[in-house]
Enzyme design. Structure first.
Site, PDB file in Angstrom:
ATOM      1  N   ASN A  61      -5.620 -20.086   2.751  1.00 38.99           N
ATOM      2  CA  ASN A  61      -5.613 -20.505   1.345  1.00 38.99           C
ATOM      3  C   ASN A  61      -6.061 -19.595   0.340  1.00 38.99           C
ATOM      4  O   ASN A  61      -7.097 -18.962   0.677  1.00 38.99           O
ATOM      5  CB  ASN A  61      -5.910 -22.024   1.147  1.00 38.99           C
ATOM      6  CG  ASN A  61      -7.556 -22.277   1.458  1.00 38.99           C
ATOM      7  OD1 ASN A  61      -7.832 -21.519   2.232  1.00 38.99           O
ATOM      8  ND2 ASN A  61      -7.867 -22.951   0.836  1.00 38.99           N
ATOM      9  N   GLU A  63      -7.123 -19.295  -3.657  1.00 39.57           N
ATOM     10  CA  GLU A  63      -7.364 -20.058  -5.097  1.00 39.57           C
ATOM     11  C   GLU A  63      -7.193 -18.921  -6.006  1.00 39.57           C
ATOM     12  O   GLU A  63      -7.653 -17.728  -5.876  1.00 39.57           O
ATOM     13  CB  GLU A  63      -8.546 -21.031  -4.894  1.00 39.57           C
ATOM     14  CG  GLU A  63      -8.215 -21.824  -3.517  1.00 39.57           C
ATOM     15  CD  GLU A  63      -9.516 -22.948  -3.576  1.00 39.57           C
ATOM     16  OE1 GLU A  63     -10.461 -22.803  -4.053  1.00 39.57           O
ATOM     17  OE2 GLU A  63      -9.171 -23.815  -2.756  1.00 39.57           O
ATOM     18  N   CYS A  72      -1.635 -22.436  -0.392  1.00 39.52           N
ATOM     19  CA  CYS A  72      -2.001 -22.897   0.859  1.00 39.52           C
ATOM     20  C   CYS A  72      -1.880 -22.096   2.050  1.00 39.52           C
ATOM     21  O   CYS A  72      -1.108 -21.115   1.840  1.00 39.52           O
ATOM     22  CB  CYS A  72      -1.075 -24.339   1.196  1.00 39.52           C
ATOM     23  SG  CYS A  72      -1.196 -25.738  -0.069  1.00 39.52           S
ATOM     24  N   GLU A  74      -0.662 -22.430   4.907  1.00 35.80           N
ATOM     25  CA  GLU A  74       0.601 -22.635   5.460  1.00 35.80           C
ATOM     26  C   GLU A  74       1.606 -21.720   4.800  1.00 35.80           C
ATOM     27  O   GLU A  74       2.598 -20.916   5.670  1.00 35.80           O
ATOM     28  CB  GLU A  74       1.046 -24.158   5.535  1.00 35.80           C
ATOM     29  CG  GLU A  74       0.269 -24.904   6.351  1.00 35.80           C
ATOM     30  CD  GLU A  74      -0.772 -25.666   5.487  1.00 35.80           C
ATOM     31  OE1 GLU A  74      -1.095 -25.120   4.465  1.00 35.80           O
ATOM     32  OE2 GLU A  74      -1.172 -26.819   5.554  1.00 35.80           O
ATOM     33  N   CYS A 111       0.297 -30.227   3.014  1.00 33.40           N
ATOM     34  CA  CYS A 111       0.690 -31.095   1.853  1.00 33.40           C
ATOM     35  C   CYS A 111       2.392 -30.873   1.702  1.00 33.40           C
ATOM     36  O   CYS A 111       3.014 -30.183   2.768  1.00 33.40           O
ATOM     37  CB  CYS A 111       0.184 -30.109   0.630  1.00 33.40           C
ATOM     38  SG  CYS A 111       1.044 -28.834   0.353  1.00 33.40           S
ATOM     39  N   CYS A 114       4.301 -27.710   1.307  1.00 28.66           N
ATOM     40  CA  CYS A 114       4.150 -26.838   2.720  1.00 28.66           C
ATOM     41  C   CYS A 114       5.345 -27.478   3.468  1.00 28.66           C
ATOM     42  O   CYS A 114       5.922 -26.720   4.436  1.00 28.66           O
ATOM     43  CB  CYS A 114       2.750 -26.841   3.135  1.00 28.66           C
ATOM     44  SG  CYS A 114       1.705 -25.663   2.268  1.00 28.66           S
TER      45      CYS A 114
HETATM   46  N1  THU Z   1      -4.788 -26.607   1.271  1.00 30.50           N
HETATM   47  C1  THU Z   1      -4.005 -25.949   2.462  1.00 30.50           C
HETATM   48  O1  THU Z   1      -4.146 -24.507   2.289  1.00 30.50           O
HETATM   49  N2  THU Z   1      -3.415 -26.338   3.081  1.00 30.50           N
HETATM   50  C2  THU Z   1      -3.361 -27.707   3.266  1.00 30.50           C
HETATM   51  O2  THU Z   1      -2.519 -28.269   4.044  1.00 30.50           O
HETATM   52  C3  THU Z   1      -3.985 -28.534   2.341  1.00 30.50           C
HETATM   53  C4  THU Z   1      -4.661 -28.024   1.269  1.00 30.50           C
HETATM   54  C5  THU Z   1      -5.864 -25.656   0.348  1.00 30.50           C
HETATM   55  C6  THU Z   1      -5.293 -25.552  -1.155  1.00 30.50           C
HETATM   56  C7  THU Z   1      -6.392 -25.555  -1.732  1.00 30.50           C
HETATM   57  O3  THU Z   1      -7.058 -24.165  -1.782  1.00 30.50           O
HETATM   58  C8  THU Z   1      -7.546 -26.295  -0.792  1.00 30.50           C
HETATM   59  O4  THU Z   1      -6.964 -26.530   0.521  1.00 30.50           O
HETATM   60  C9  THU Z   1      -8.036 -27.650  -1.470  1.00 30.50           C
HETATM   61  O5  THU Z   1      -6.850 -28.374  -1.791  1.00 30.50           O
END
Ligand code: THU
Length: 158
Positions: A61, A63, A72, A74, A111, A114
């Site tokens: 991930n 940000e 994310c 994935e 999520c 994804c």
């Molecule tokens: N996140 C993911 O990378 N994958 C998921 O399946 C759920 C959430 C990340 C997005 C964000 O950077 C952090 O987790 C918090 O939501």
């Protein structure tokens, strides 16, 4: 009134039950958490995609101060795989997440955004993506996206 009943089946495995290839993919997803950039959530997620030719492409991930601009793990992995190997189906995807140094006991599941992208990857190549969600208590395995995204929207619907 008619009822449409939806059943989702996932299997929970221990690391030792997985094939060598799958264990390698889960370990790659765990290692990929090191490449996460998560200064805001401090939630580090790693993903690893196995392609039909055996190659592994990782994602983590990423940000941004403008929250919606992040992505994310994935999707980072799947889009990188598609950009680098457009002709290769993705056959498996492993996901792992940790807070600090501790991996989650119960795995997170992808999520909604994804899930839709995994669905698109399946449709593009006509190959189901085996999804492995790593938790220290066990690895949840879904054979394809369907159990995680019932009644999904596919390109054919348009
Ligand atoms: N996140 C993911 O990378 N994958 C998921 O399946 C759920 C959430 C990340 C997005 C964000 O950077 C952090 O987790 C918090 O939501």
């Amino acid at each position: 009134m008619k009822t449409y009943k939806i059943e989702a089946v996932l299997h929970i495995h221990e690391m030792a039950d997985l094939s060598e290839d799958d264990r390698e993919l889960v370990e790659a997803a765990k290692r990929a958490t090191n490449n996460s950039y998560a200064p805001y959530s401090k939630f580090r997620v790693g993903a690893a995609a196995r392609l039909a030719n055996g190659a592994i492409v990782i994602g983590a991930n990423q940000e941004n101060a403008a929250f919606p601009s992040g992505l994310c793990a994935e999707r980072t992995a799947l889009f990188a795989a598609s950009a680098q190997h457009p002709d290769q189906p993705v056959v498996a995807l492993a996901i792992a997440a940790r807070k600090g140094t501790r991996f989650l006991e119960k795995p997170i599941t992808p999520c909604g955004g994804c899930r839709q992208v995994i669905s698109g990857v399946e449709d593009r190549h006509g190959v189901p993506v085996r999804i492995m969600l790593y938790g220290t208590e066990g690895i949840y395995v879904s054979e394809g996206i369907s159990p995680l995204l019932p009644l999904r929207f596919v390109g054919e619907d348009m």
